[in-house]
Scaffold this motif. Structure first.
Motif, PDB file in Angstrom:
ATOM      1  N   GLU A 167     -45.577  32.601 -22.844  1.00 25.54           N
ATOM      2  CA  GLU A 167     -45.746  33.852 -23.921  1.00 25.54           C
ATOM      3  C   GLU A 167     -45.587  35.104 -23.134  1.00 25.54           C
ATOM      4  OE1 GLU A 167     -49.257  34.091 -26.135  1.00 25.54           O
ATOM      5  OE2 GLU A 167     -48.437  36.181 -26.858  1.00 25.54           O
ATOM      6  N   ASN A 168     -46.567  34.953 -21.923  1.00 25.66           N
ATOM      7  CA  ASN A 168     -46.659  36.297 -21.403  1.00 25.66           C
ATOM      8  C   ASN A 168     -46.114  36.298 -19.972  1.00 25.66           C
ATOM      9  OD1 ASN A 168     -48.306  37.614 -23.539  1.00 25.66           O
ATOM     10  ND2 ASN A 168     -49.961  36.346 -22.681  1.00 25.66           N
ATOM     11  N   LEU A 169     -46.499  35.558 -19.153  1.00 24.14           N
ATOM     12  CA  LEU A 169     -46.176  35.717 -17.649  1.00 24.14           C
ATOM     13  C   LEU A 169     -44.712  35.645 -17.491  1.00 24.14           C
ATOM     14  CD1 LEU A 169     -49.413  34.716 -17.547  1.00 24.14           C
ATOM     15  CD2 LEU A 169     -48.716  34.854 -15.394  1.00 24.14           C
ATOM     16  N   LEU A 170     -44.164  34.651 -18.539  1.00 24.95           N
ATOM     17  CA  LEU A 170     -42.824  34.719 -18.471  1.00 24.95           C
ATOM     18  C   LEU A 170     -41.897  35.348 -19.525  1.00 24.95           C
ATOM     19  CD1 LEU A 170     -42.150  30.619 -18.077  1.00 24.95           C
ATOM     20  CD2 LEU A 170     -42.270  32.319 -16.225  1.00 24.95           C
ATOM     21  N   GLY A 171     -42.232  35.243 -20.784  1.00 26.43           N
ATOM     22  CA  GLY A 171     -41.952  35.983 -21.786  1.00 26.43           C
ATOM     23  C   GLY A 171     -41.951  37.091 -21.859  1.00 26.43           C
ATOM     24  N   ARG A 172     -43.073  37.763 -21.335  1.00 26.90           N
ATOM     25  CA  ARG A 172     -43.230  39.251 -21.469  1.00 26.90           C
ATOM     26  C   ARG A 172     -42.843  39.901 -20.217  1.00 26.90           C
ATOM     27  NH1 ARG A 172     -47.084  38.238 -25.815  1.00 26.90           N
ATOM     28  NH2 ARG A 172     -46.441  39.868 -27.590  1.00 26.90           N
ATOM     29  N   SER A 173     -42.018  39.299 -19.291  1.00 23.84           N
ATOM     30  CA  SER A 173     -41.763  39.618 -18.104  1.00 23.84           C
ATOM     31  C   SER A 173     -40.489  40.572 -18.055  1.00 23.84           C
ATOM     32  CB  SER A 173     -41.195  38.579 -17.083  1.00 23.84           C
ATOM     33  OG  SER A 173     -40.116  37.873 -17.385  1.00 23.84           O
ATOM     34  N   ARG A 174     -40.146  41.275 -17.361  1.00 26.59           N
ATOM     35  CA  ARG A 174     -38.952  42.210 -17.274  1.00 26.59           C
ATOM     36  C   ARG A 174     -37.853  41.312 -17.081  1.00 26.59           C
ATOM     37  NH1 ARG A 174     -40.213  46.463 -14.019  1.00 26.59           N
ATOM     38  NH2 ARG A 174     -40.452  47.974 -15.372  1.00 26.59           N
ATOM     39  N   PRO A 175     -37.503  40.467 -16.349  1.00 25.21           N
ATOM     40  CA  PRO A 175     -36.305  39.540 -16.195  1.00 25.21           C
ATOM     41  C   PRO A 175     -35.994  38.855 -17.565  1.00 25.21           C
ATOM     42  CG  PRO A 175     -37.861  38.807 -14.510  1.00 25.21           C
ATOM     43  CD  PRO A 175     -38.407  40.127 -15.054  1.00 25.21           C
ATOM     44  N   PHE A 176     -37.051  38.326 -17.962  1.00 30.49           N
ATOM     45  CA  PHE A 176     -36.875  37.519 -19.544  1.00 30.49           C
ATOM     46  C   PHE A 176     -36.259  38.391 -20.641  1.00 30.49           C
ATOM     47  CE2 PHE A 176     -38.114  35.691 -23.294  1.00 30.49           C
ATOM     48  CZ  PHE A 176     -37.356  34.614 -23.289  1.00 30.49           C
ATOM     49  N   CYS A 177     -36.911  39.661 -20.285  1.00 34.08           N
ATOM     50  CA  CYS A 177     -36.591  40.772 -21.591  1.00 34.08           C
ATOM     51  C   CYS A 177     -35.053  40.936 -21.281  1.00 34.08           C
ATOM     52  CB  CYS A 177     -37.336  41.941 -21.472  1.00 34.08           C
ATOM     53  SG  CYS A 177     -38.984  41.561 -22.324  1.00 34.08           S
ATOM     54  N   GLU A 178     -34.616  40.944 -19.984  1.00 34.35           N
ATOM     55  CA  GLU A 178     -33.204  41.326 -19.701  1.00 34.35           C
ATOM     56  C   GLU A 178     -32.394  40.171 -20.347  1.00 34.35           C
ATOM     57  OE1 GLU A 178     -32.643  42.071 -15.521  1.00 34.35           O
ATOM     58  OE2 GLU A 178     -34.168  43.630 -15.475  1.00 34.35           O
ATOM     59  N   TYR A 179     -32.813  38.890 -20.213  1.00 30.73           N
ATOM     60  CA  TYR A 179     -31.912  37.763 -20.794  1.00 30.73           C
ATOM     61  C   TYR A 179     -32.063  37.926 -22.311  1.00 30.73           C
ATOM     62  CZ  TYR A 179     -29.963  33.222 -21.960  1.00 30.73           C
ATOM     63  OH  TYR A 179     -29.401  32.308 -22.304  1.00 30.73           O
ATOM     64  N   LEU A 180     -33.155  38.082 -22.688  1.00 34.04           N
ATOM     65  CA  LEU A 180     -33.672  38.163 -24.416  1.00 34.04           C
ATOM     66  C   LEU A 180     -32.700  39.097 -24.867  1.00 34.04           C
ATOM     67  CD1 LEU A 180     -34.909  36.806 -26.703  1.00 34.04           C
ATOM     68  CD2 LEU A 180     -37.085  38.357 -26.051  1.00 34.04           C
ATOM     69  N   PHE A 181     -32.648  40.324 -24.534  1.00 32.91           N
ATOM     70  CA  PHE A 181     -32.011  41.475 -25.220  1.00 32.91           C
ATOM     71  C   PHE A 181     -30.644  41.122 -25.845  1.00 32.91           C
ATOM     72  CE2 PHE A 181     -30.120  45.581 -25.809  1.00 32.91           C
ATOM     73  CZ  PHE A 181     -30.794  45.986 -26.919  1.00 32.91           C
ATOM     74  N   PRO A 182     -29.755  40.868 -24.961  1.00 29.50           N
ATOM     75  CA  PRO A 182     -28.634  40.234 -25.744  1.00 29.50           C
ATOM     76  C   PRO A 182     -28.590  39.421 -27.060  1.00 29.50           C
ATOM     77  CG  PRO A 182     -28.373  40.318 -23.244  1.00 29.50           C
ATOM     78  CD  PRO A 182     -29.691  40.572 -23.742  1.00 29.50           C
ATOM     79  N   ILE A 183     -29.512  38.324 -26.840  1.00 28.51           N
ATOM     80  CA  ILE A 183     -29.509  37.369 -27.780  1.00 28.51           C
ATOM     81  C   ILE A 183     -30.019  38.199 -29.028  1.00 28.51           C
ATOM     82  CG2 ILE A 183     -30.811  35.472 -28.705  1.00 28.51           C
ATOM     83  CD1 ILE A 183     -31.098  34.489 -25.665  1.00 28.51           C
ATOM     84  N   LEU A 184     -31.163  39.041 -29.016  1.00 29.07           N
ATOM     85  CA  LEU A 184     -31.516  39.961 -30.071  1.00 29.07           C
ATOM     86  C   LEU A 184     -30.619  40.668 -30.634  1.00 29.07           C
ATOM     87  CD1 LEU A 184     -35.272  41.007 -28.858  1.00 29.07           C
ATOM     88  CD2 LEU A 184     -34.390  38.862 -30.072  1.00 29.07           C
ATOM     89  N   GLU A 185     -29.650  41.235 -29.749  1.00 32.69           N
ATOM     90  CA  GLU A 185     -28.583  42.236 -30.187  1.00 32.69           C
ATOM     91  C   GLU A 185     -27.691  41.251 -31.192  1.00 32.69           C
ATOM     92  OE1 GLU A 185     -27.078  45.602 -27.408  1.00 32.69           O
ATOM     93  OE2 GLU A 185     -27.035  43.649 -26.498  1.00 32.69           O
ATOM     94  N   GLU A 186     -27.558  40.056 -30.894  1.00 28.69           N
ATOM     95  CA  GLU A 186     -26.409  39.167 -31.469  1.00 28.69           C
ATOM     96  C   GLU A 186     -26.997  39.027 -32.948  1.00 28.69           C
ATOM     97  OE1 GLU A 186     -25.422  35.751 -29.014  1.00 28.69           O
ATOM     98  OE2 GLU A 186     -25.135  34.831 -30.943  1.00 28.69           O
ATOM     99  N   ILE A 187     -28.157  38.737 -32.861  1.00 33.27           N
ATOM    100  CA  ILE A 187     -28.898  38.169 -34.232  1.00 33.27           C
ATOM    101  C   ILE A 187     -29.183  39.312 -35.004  1.00 33.27           C
ATOM    102  CG2 ILE A 187     -30.788  36.889 -35.041  1.00 33.27           C
ATOM    103  CD1 ILE A 187     -30.818  35.029 -32.938  1.00 33.27           C
ATOM    104  N   PHE A 188     -29.526  40.461 -34.510  1.00 40.38           N
ATOM    105  CA  PHE A 188     -30.203  41.807 -35.183  1.00 40.38           C
ATOM    106  C   PHE A 188     -29.156  43.087 -34.546  1.00 40.38           C
ATOM    107  CE2 PHE A 188     -33.759  38.908 -34.785  1.00 40.38           C
ATOM    108  CZ  PHE A 188     -34.091  38.613 -36.232  1.00 40.38           C
TER     109      PHE A 188
END
Lengths: 506, 506
Positions: A302-323
């Protein structure tokens, strides 16, 4: 009985126990997910009986004779068998000390209490839940007295959830945390708050569910063996063995981060469970070893990986796609800042990494005092609200957002909460160690969890319950538990996020 | 043991059995509804073990001694206790004759077969399912041989699903049905077909689910105790007692009638189960007495009530409310005609009242011949297709729409299908009797199921399994079973719908 026969009987015993566990856990899971609302008494009836049947199986003369036979031949057993016998005998000794009628009455109580808690929370009606909570604390004290009369009852339960834990270790750990977190939080609050506006808006549940399933696959869960459901309070359950795992989440349509991070959190639990070595299935060694190590995995994801900057960089385009509309005009860096907004709040499960330990400390203080007889259950809401004011500086508007918020006590899980905080702290040391051989940031930036999961599988997951929690942790981390790894991690991360000079922490 | 102690032990025994039943039925239900797809082997493991545990409970020396003790004191027991002892002893005698290893292997087989069937149906791949079906038929024959070596094996199973049924009664009944239905259907097919266009279009699943829940409440189900889920094949399950009932449905977004009538059908089952007298809960007398009586209730609600003109008059405005665009320009009378379109088709569960018995006859013929060794399992698809051509005049395009369509065989339920046809026929006599004291049409026109349910509760539902099926039916109907009540009902209803002169049936 020959040794070979006893070995076979040992496996058969555990298979039978697993089947009972499957049945009982599924009745619970069903009650929390899809069962009609009026059926709790029916579940309580069946659970009381099945727990009695399982009790007889686990404590029966035949079982005890088998385990004692094997215990006397320990040197001839392999390490797995030795650990099985040790854990099973520990369980027998415990069960033998609790009178059967009290044991099955307790099983019935926790079903009813779960049902009452859910309704009480919905109505913010502590008085409705209070008599149940009184009985639950009374059971906890009485059972601890049966099982370990020489021990303080709260110490007994802390050790049950995390072998080796007691009030002294908790007090020391929480004192260290407080010494670092409280001044850091004060500095953070002096600064301009990070905006989480991009996470607020309208996020339809169906889209969040699509995101949830995508995240589950992304972090490496096998969706053929891990299910997703919605519940009031997210949780993870193994049904029968690590071959059937379920996680749950709760979708808030006006706030994206809640389900997103609860799925990654529960997904961490599920990764840990489902990656037990397959030949541990249907034995007591299957799945995670303790609540603390379990929480170390869930909070790691959740935190050490999921709330890290590099994961957010990967996650953001997925969020852009869905929302696409909701994310329009935002960036990955904004996402990173939004999901790390550190702000004292009312709800533990919504708390950021920095304030989270304070929520745990409130619960620890309260449990400790009720178990010691220094506080009555009726005084809990008032004390809860007072401590939230003192530790977090927030006013609790009602008990639904206060003392009734968590499911744990309704399930009789008293002494569980501290393991969350320890688990969170374990993670910082594990990450430090993992970085020695894995380029974690590069993996996260690429959405490639394989090398991370390979490390965790190798050092933690595959072992199931073979080692005691502390031994498992120390083997993986390469050192003893050291809470300053965690406080340093917090100071560095939030210092950078909020632009606080590092020296101020010295 | 005193008689009072034995009485208490009798109740305790049944409570324990109910808890095992709860566990096993829930594992099944979970597998059919929400379990991840790869978890069947895990369920099979637990079910095999739990069925062994339940087997030991039901056939153990202590249980047998208890039941024999009570059996010898029958005159001192009340009617309920007598019936309990009778049913439990019958079960013991049956279980004692099946070797435990074969019994639990069968439990494991049906889980695996259910999983394979689902995949085979999706891929229309009979070859994948064939080896399982061969083992299921072999088990059915072998178990029948163990339990009633003096009986024909298919007769044994017919009687298991409906006490008193055998091939002779089925042959006679189906001959009567054929003599009436085949010429009636021929007359119908000479006439202009009724239009069901208003039921075709786009009906979003979420709206159909709203309709389903409304229908459940409308027909008198207590939604606090009856749940709804979606599955490939609709079914009804009691979990532990009649206090927790679940029905399932399947939404086809292009066809409204399917889920609509499956919900009313399963709702009929659920009404029957959940209206057992409350003090029958956790005994063998709880819930419906037989498959035939069960189907009489489900088909009664689905067809005799649900497909009646007065109910369509009540239903239409509800459909207008939920599907305003799709219903625009249509009328209640058109709805009545649309849901009664009589047309030979491929799928049993989609069949109208008139052609439905022909679907059953196909299955009856095939089961009978496979059980008699006159037909091999590998020949089933070909014979299925041939009989559909002969009885219904339709060409089966693939096994998914043919021999693989039903779940029953995959669960080892061989001999079950005829009870559907008997159940359908029972209903016509019950309705005739009910009309003597209840204005059924007025109640349906007002959407008021209370007087109908009151009658059914009084005469059927509350009794649970206290009476044998035939006795229960005769008490309620006030006469012996007479299939011409059903054929007359069909002739009158479809004669009027299709404008066929009544004399043509003489």
């Amino acid at each position: 009985m020959t040794l070979e026969e006893a070995r076979a009987a040992l496996m058969k015993l555990q298979q039978r126990q697993s089947a009972y566990r499957h049945a009982m856990d599924l009745i619970w899971y069903d009650g929390d997910t899809v069962a009609p609302k009026g059926t709790a008494a029916n579940r309580a009836q069946s659970l009381a009986i099945l727990s009695e049947e399982a009790y007889h199986l686990s404590t029966g003369a035949e079982t005890v004779a088998l385990l004692e036979f094997l215990d006397e031949r320990k040197p001839e057993l392999n390490p797995r068998e030795r650990r099985m016998v040790e854990l099973l005998l520990k369980d027998v000794r415990r069960l033998q000390k609790i009178p059967l009628d009290e044991y099955s009455a307790h099983e019935r109580l926790i079903v009813e209490a779960g049902d009452v808690w859910e309704r009480a929370k919905a109505a913010s009606d502590f008085a409705a839940f209070q008599p149940y909570l009184e009985r639950l604390f009374a059971d906890a004290k009485r059972f601890a007295g049966y099982c370990a009369p020489e021990k303080d009852p709260y110490d007994y339960w802390l050790n049950e959830f995390e072998e080796g834990l007691d009030r002294a270790r908790c007090d020391e750990f929480f004192a260290t945390l407080r010494a670092h977190v409280v001044p850091l939080l004060a500095k953070v609050q002096e600064k301009e708050q990070l905006s989480n506006a991009m996470l607020l808006g309208h996020f339809p549940a169906a889209d969040q569910e699509r995101l949830a399933r995508r995240l589950m696959a992304l972090i490496g869960l096998d969706l053929e063996h891990v299910g997703l459901a919605t519940t009031e309070h997210p949780f993870t359950a193994s049904l029968g063995s690590h071959f059937d795992e379920r996680i749950t989440t709760h979708y808030y349509e006006d706030y994206l981060a809640s389900s997103l991070y609860s799925v990654i959190h529960e997904g961490g639990h599920a990764l840990y469970d489902t990656n037990s070595a397959d030949d541990l299935a249907y034995t007591v060694l299957d799945g995670g070893v303790s609540m603390g190590v379990h929480e170390s995995q869930s909070r790691f994801f959740e935190n050490l990986l999921g709330r890290s900057r590099p994961f957010c960089e990967y996650l953001f385009p997925i969020l852009e796609e869905i929302f696409p509309e909701q994310m329009a005009g935002h960036t990955a860096e904004e996402l990173y800042r939004a999901v790390n907004r550190a702000e004292p709040g009312l709800i533990r499960t919504e708390a950021d990494e920095l304030t989270y330990p304070l929520h745990i400390m409130v619960r620890y203080e309260l449990e400790k005092r009720v178990m010691a007889g220094e506080l009555s259950v009726s005084e809990l809401p008032g004390e809860w609200n007072r401590l939230y004011r003192e530790y977090l500086g927030v006013e609790v508007p009602d008990d639904a957002h206060g003392v009734l918020q968590d499911i744990h006590w309704s399930g009789g899980d008293i002494g569980y909460f501290p393991s969350y905080a320890f688990g969170g702290a374990y993670g910082a040391q594990l990450l430090r160690r993992m970085r020695e051989t894995v380029d974690v940031d590069a993996a996260l930036r690429a959405g490639n969890f394989a090398p991370i999961n390979r490390w965790l599988r190798e050092h933690l997951w595959r072992h199931g319950c073979l080692y005691k929690p502390a031994e498992l942790f120390e083997r993986a981390a390469g050192e003893k538990f050291d809470p300053t790894a965690f406080t340093t991690y917090l100071e560095e991360k939030f210092g950078e996020l909020y632009g606080i000079e590092q020296e101020t922490f010295l």
